[in-house]
Every structure is written in C-alpha cells, then in structure tokens.
Design a protein around this motif. Structure first.
Motif, short mmCIF file in Angstrom:
data_model
loop_
_atom_site.label_atom_id
_atom_site.label_comp_id
_atom_site.label_asym_id
_atom_site.label_seq_id
_atom_site.Cartn_x
_atom_site.Cartn_y
_atom_site.Cartn_z
N GLN A 49 -26.18 -34.59 1.74
CA GLN A 49 -25.84 -35.74 1.19
C GLN A 49 -25.70 -35.87 -0.23
O GLN A 49 -24.88 -36.34 -0.84
N ILE A 50 -26.85 -35.23 -0.90
CA ILE A 50 -26.78 -35.08 -2.40
C ILE A 50 -25.31 -34.44 -3.00
O ILE A 50 -24.85 -34.73 -4.03
N ALA A 51 -25.06 -33.07 -2.30
CA ALA A 51 -23.82 -32.35 -2.65
C ALA A 51 -22.71 -33.14 -2.41
O ALA A 51 -21.73 -33.30 -3.32
N LYS A 90 -17.86 -28.16 -0.46
CA LYS A 90 -18.01 -26.93 0.35
C LYS A 90 -19.62 -26.61 0.35
O LYS A 90 -19.95 -26.23 1.44
N LEU A 91 -20.49 -27.06 -0.85
CA LEU A 91 -21.88 -26.75 -0.28
C LEU A 91 -22.39 -27.72 0.61
O LEU A 91 -23.26 -27.31 1.26
N LYS A 139 -17.66 -35.30 9.89
CA LYS A 139 -16.62 -36.10 10.58
C LYS A 139 -16.11 -37.04 9.40
O LYS A 139 -14.90 -37.19 9.22
N LYS A 140 -17.11 -37.89 8.87
CA LYS A 140 -16.86 -39.00 7.81
C LYS A 140 -15.98 -38.38 6.83
O LYS A 140 -15.05 -39.07 6.17
N ASN A 141 -16.59 -37.25 6.33
CA ASN A 141 -15.98 -36.37 5.08
C ASN A 141 -14.79 -35.36 5.37
O ASN A 141 -14.47 -34.64 4.19
N LYS A 142 -14.55 -35.27 6.37
CA LYS A 142 -13.73 -34.29 6.93
C LYS A 142 -13.61 -32.81 6.37
O LYS A 142 -12.99 -32.24 5.66
N LEU A 143 -15.00 -32.53 6.36
CA LEU A 143 -15.41 -31.12 5.94
C LEU A 143 -14.89 -30.06 6.67
O LEU A 143 -14.94 -30.42 7.96
#
Length: 400
Positions: free
Chosen positions: A359-361, A368-369, A396-400
């Motif tokens: 979350q902090i990243a 990516k991290l 999902k929310k951040n489309k990683l």
C-alpha cells in the motif's frame, strides 16, 4: 489454536512457578508450614526450596535453574521430579518458537526418563497418586509437543494415557488444585470444538459435555490456588481471553502480571506487548517492542526472530499511525525479514506487513514494487485469509 490440542491439554501441563502472589494466593507462611506427606511433590519444605529455581526457569535463567535441578536429582535419584523439571526448562525454550525443532529430542528424552521413574514407582505401588500424577503430566506434555508437530495419532495416544493417569491420581486432596487444570481445559474445549468444528461433533458425542464458562472459572481457580500448575493456568487464560473470549483487558491483566514477575521471559514479554497494542496503549506497546528488538540485537536468551516479528510489526503500525512513512517501511521490512528468518511466511504479521508495504509503495507511485509485495502475499496466504483478499483487491483496483 490447534484443533487437536484438546486431546492432550487436559492431561496436565507443566509445573507452575511456586510461591506466586496472584489473586487470592495463599500467604507465604501457609506454604512453608511443616507438614508430613508421603509424597515428595507435596513436601512443603521442598516446595519452598525449589521456588527460586523454578522462578529462574520461568525467567529464562536456565543455567541457575538447571544447576539446582541437578542438585535435586542427586538428592532424589529415583524420583521423576528432577527429570521432569529439566524437561520443563527445555519446553520453555521450545515455547518461544514452536516451529523450531532443535530442542525436541532432549525435551522428549527428559520426559521419557521422568516417565520411566514414575512407572517404576507406580509398578511398586499402584495406589501411588504421585506416580500417577507425574505420568499424567509427562504424557500430557509429550502429546502437546506431538500435536504441535502434527503427529496426531501419537498425540491422541499420549492424551489418552494422560487422561487415564489423571483419573488414577485423584483421591489425594492436596493434588486437587493441580488436577483441576485438566478438568478446566476439558470443560472449555469440549464445548469450544463442536462450536467451531461441527464435523467433529460425532467424535465428541463419546465424551462428557463441556462447559466453557465453568472451564474459565476453573482456570481462574487454578491460577489463584495451585502450586504446580498455576503459571500454566495463567498461560491458557490470557490466550483464551485474547483470542476466543474477546476480552483483551483480561488478557492484559494476566500478561502484565507475568511480565512483571518474569521480565526476561520473551514469550510473556511479547504477549504483554501484543496486549498493550491490542487495547491501544500505544506508547507502552512501543516501549516494550523497542526493548524486545534491543534484546534480540544484544543476544538475550530466548529473544529471537519470532519475537522480533511481533515487535517490529507493532512499531510499524505506530509509525504509520503517526504519519512517519519511512520509519513505518523500515519496521515492516524488519517484520518481513524476521518472518523469513523464522520461516513464518504464513503468519499474520508477516502477511499484513507485506500488504502495508504494498500500500505504501502504491502511495509512492512504485506500482511494480507494490505488485511484488502483493504477489508474495498471494503466494503464502490461504485464499480466505484477510491479507490474501486485501492483496487481490489492491491488484484489481490499481490494475497491477
């Protein structure tokens, strides 16, 4: 808590600390009154003599404790007590991190020797309540370790023997406070298990019904009145209050006492820090957590990565709470490092530290991290674990 531990926990656990003042404990004078007993276990003079030794054991001064136990072995070479005390000293080395198996063999060897001596006493006199008491305790402890090692069949066999000898040791009035621990644990878990694991109801139908409320009352009674099983009762009480009963202040009450009485016991120390954290007494939790990490760095006996994982997570939570992101990252990374050192990647603190790092990243635009952290959570967490759900949601929310 292991489902099958109930098979052995009501057997009889380990010796308590002796002359501890807790709740309505008997005054010191009553403990050192001279009373003739055919059993060494009930010898008031010996109880008074070994109080310091057992205190040393609980305070992780094993050198002092074991030297005194060897003196008792010299004085009473045919009695199971000295070997049993030595086994207890190694149990506490195991208790700090039950995943570490390096002390298993020596612990079991001392238990076996204690059981052999108790069996000889029992064979000579089947009415010997003390021999039955030690056999109940020995098999109970063996079963407890075997359950931790997931040797369920052997654990059940040991638990069955523990229960048999516990029944045979009844009838000596002064043993009653010690035997009550077994009744208390059975009462609690015989009701708790079918509530939480309905598939086991047919198995439990073969046993008497339990009573959780009565079980807790009996544990409090043992914690107040027993000599040998007092600390074990406190141990179970604060664990049950913290997890199953959702009474964090009761858990804190007991762990605070135990840490004050045995300030160098790392298990009691980290439990005290945990309960401070749980009730929101942040500054005290921070102080104790920093002290735990300091003791690990200084190489104190029993302070290792498992305790470090707990303490570092609490510190990470605090630093994040006050907005100090860099220090929060530092402590979460230490939590992860300690978790990997102790091979505790499936533990909650390890997984939640990874979630927080992810979350902090994201907040720092290091997607990516963040994805690497969340993937690691998914690798080690079971799908129903809250950390696994959180990792999936962030991906999902951040489309990683």
């Amino acid at each position: 808590m292991q489902v099958f531990l109930w098979l052995v926990l009501f057997g009889l656990a380990h010796l308590g600390e002796g002359r501890v003042a807790f709740a309505q404990s008997p005054p010191v004078d009553s403990l050192i009154e001279t009373k003739v007993s055919p059993y060494l276990l009930l010898d008031r003079g010996l109880q008074y003599r070994i109080t310091k030794s057992i205190n040393s054991m609980y305070n992780f001064d094993f050198e002092t404790a074991e030297r005194d136990f060897r003196v008792i072995a010299y004085q009473y070479p045919e009695h199971p007590l000295p070997e049993f005390l030595m086994a207890l000293a190694y149990w506490w080395r195991i208790e700090v991190d039950v995943t570490n198996e390096k002390y298993d063999d020596i612990f079991l060897n001392y238990l076996d020797r204690a059981n052999e001596k108790a069996e000889r006493l029992y064979d000579q006199d089947p009415t010997n309540k003390e021999a039955a008491f030690f056999l109940a305790a020995g098999y109970g402890f063996k079963g407890r370790l075997l359950a931790e090692r997931k040797s369920w069949t052997k654990a059940a066999w040991a638990g069955k023997n523990a229960l048999k000898y516990m029944e045979l040791s009844r009838g000596e009035e002064e043993f009653n406070p010690e035997l009550l621990l077994g009744d208390a644990l059975f009462n609690y878990f015989a009701e708790w298990i079918p509530e939480n694991y309905p598939l086991l109801k047919p198995v439990l139908a073969l046993f008497p019904k339990g009573d959780k409320v009565l079980g807790l009352q009996q544990l409090e009674q043992v914690a107040s009145n027993a000599f040998y099983t007092r600390i074990e009762a406190m141990y179970f009480l604060f664990r049950l209050y913290a997890s199953e009963e959702k009474k964090p202040y009761e858990a804190l009450r007991i762990s605070s006492y135990l840490h004050e009485k045995f300030p160098n016991n790392p298990y009691f120390h980290r439990s005290y820090a945990r309960h401070l954290y749980t009730v929101g007494r942040w500054m005290e939790a921070v102080e104790e957590s920093e002290e735990i990490l300091k003791r690990i760095d200084e190489g104190w006996v029993g302070y290792e990565s498992n305790s470090g994982r707990h303490a570092a997570f609490y510190l990470g939570q605090f630093e994040e709470k006050i907005g100090n992101r860099e220090k929060a990252k530092y402590y979460y990374l230490k939590t992860v490092s300690y978790g990997e050192e102790s091979e505790s990647q499936e533990s909650g603190y390890y997984l939640h530290a990874l979630v927080q790092l992810g979350q902090i990243a994201l907040e720092e635009n290091q997607n990516k991290l963040a994805k690497e952290y969340f993937k690691k959570v998914k690798k080690y967490a079971k799908r129903k674990h809250p950390a696994h759900q959180a990792a999936r949601d962030f991906i999902k929310k951040n489309k990683l």
